[in-house]
Design an enzyme around this catalytic site. Sequence first.
Site, mmCIF file in Angstrom:
data_model
loop_
_atom_site.group_PDB
_atom_site.id
_atom_site.type_symbol
_atom_site.label_atom_id
_atom_site.label_comp_id
_atom_site.label_asym_id
_atom_site.label_seq_id
_atom_site.Cartn_x
_atom_site.Cartn_y
_atom_site.Cartn_z
ATOM 1 N N TYR A 36 0.838 -1.210 0.000
ATOM 2 C CA TYR A 36 0.000 0.000 0.000
ATOM 3 C C TYR A 36 0.871 1.257 0.000
ATOM 4 C CZ TYR A 36 -3.515 3.372 1.620
ATOM 5 O OH TYR A 36 -4.346 4.464 1.750
ATOM 6 N N LYS A 69 1.073 4.239 -2.916
ATOM 7 C CA LYS A 69 0.779 5.641 -2.639
ATOM 8 C C LYS A 69 1.990 6.529 -2.896
ATOM 9 C CE LYS A 69 -3.557 5.379 -1.457
ATOM 10 N NZ LYS A 69 -4.603 5.996 -2.298
#
Length: 257
Positions: free
Chosen positions: A162, A166
Site C-alpha cells: 500500500y 501511494k
Amino acid sequence: MGILDSFRLDGEVAVVTGAGKGIGRAIAIGLAQAGADVAIASRTQSDLDAVAEEIRALGRRALPLATDATDMNALEQLAQRTVAELGKLTIWVNNAGGIPDGTPRYLTRTSEENFDAQIDLNLKAVWMGATVAAKVMNEGGGSIVNISSRSAFGPQVKNGPYGAAKAAVNSLTTTMAWEVAPNVRVNAVAPGPVPTENFDDCMGTDTDEKREQLLKHIGIPMQRYGKPEDIAAAVVYMASPAASWVTGQCLYVTGGR
C-alpha cells in the site's frame, strides 16, 4: 473576487471516485457545499444513491453511477456521462483506494496476486482516472486531485504494498502536473489515520477502546484521528481558484504526524 470567494466552486462539475462512503462521501458533499455539481462513483449503487440525496438536499445536481475504478472503459464512460448529463467536467478526484481485502501485508510476504490487487486499486486506477480526466479537460481546463496517503512517506512495516503504491501516486502527480499544464492542475492530498470502515478492518480497531489504544501508539501531535471532513476541506482548496497557482504538490493532512 474576495479571498473567501476564491474557495467557491459555483458552476463547476466534479467527479469523485470511491464516493459511496467514508472519505469519498465527505469529499463529494464538501464539493457540493462549495457549489459544485457532482458525479459520484463507486461499486455499490445503493451507497451512491444515499450520497446523491444528500447532495441534492444542498441544492446541487448529483449523478450517481456505479463504476469500477480499475476499469479504463468504465472510467471513460463515467467521464462521458458526466459531460452529457451535467454539461462539462472541471474537477476529478481519484479517491477510490484502500486495501482490497482489509489485510495489511509485509512486502516479502505478499503474493503476486495480492500485490497486483493493491497496485491496480491504489496506483493504476489513479493513473487511469487522471488520464481520462485530463483528456476531457484539455481545452477548457480543470483540476485533478489524487488521494494519496501518509503511508507514502517513510517505511511502512506490515503495509509495504500500500505504501509503495501511494508513493508512486505522489510521483505520478508531480509528473502529470508538468505534462498537462497550464490548462489542467494536478495535485494530491495525503490523509493520515482516519477511522473509516476500511481503516478499522485493516487495523483491527472495531471498538472505541481499540481506536484509543492505537491513537496513543501512533503519537499524533494533534492528539486525535482525522475526520473525513478534514480531507474534504483540503480537496475543496486544491480544486478551487484559491489554489490556481498550485500544481504538482502533495498536501499532507495528518495531524502533524
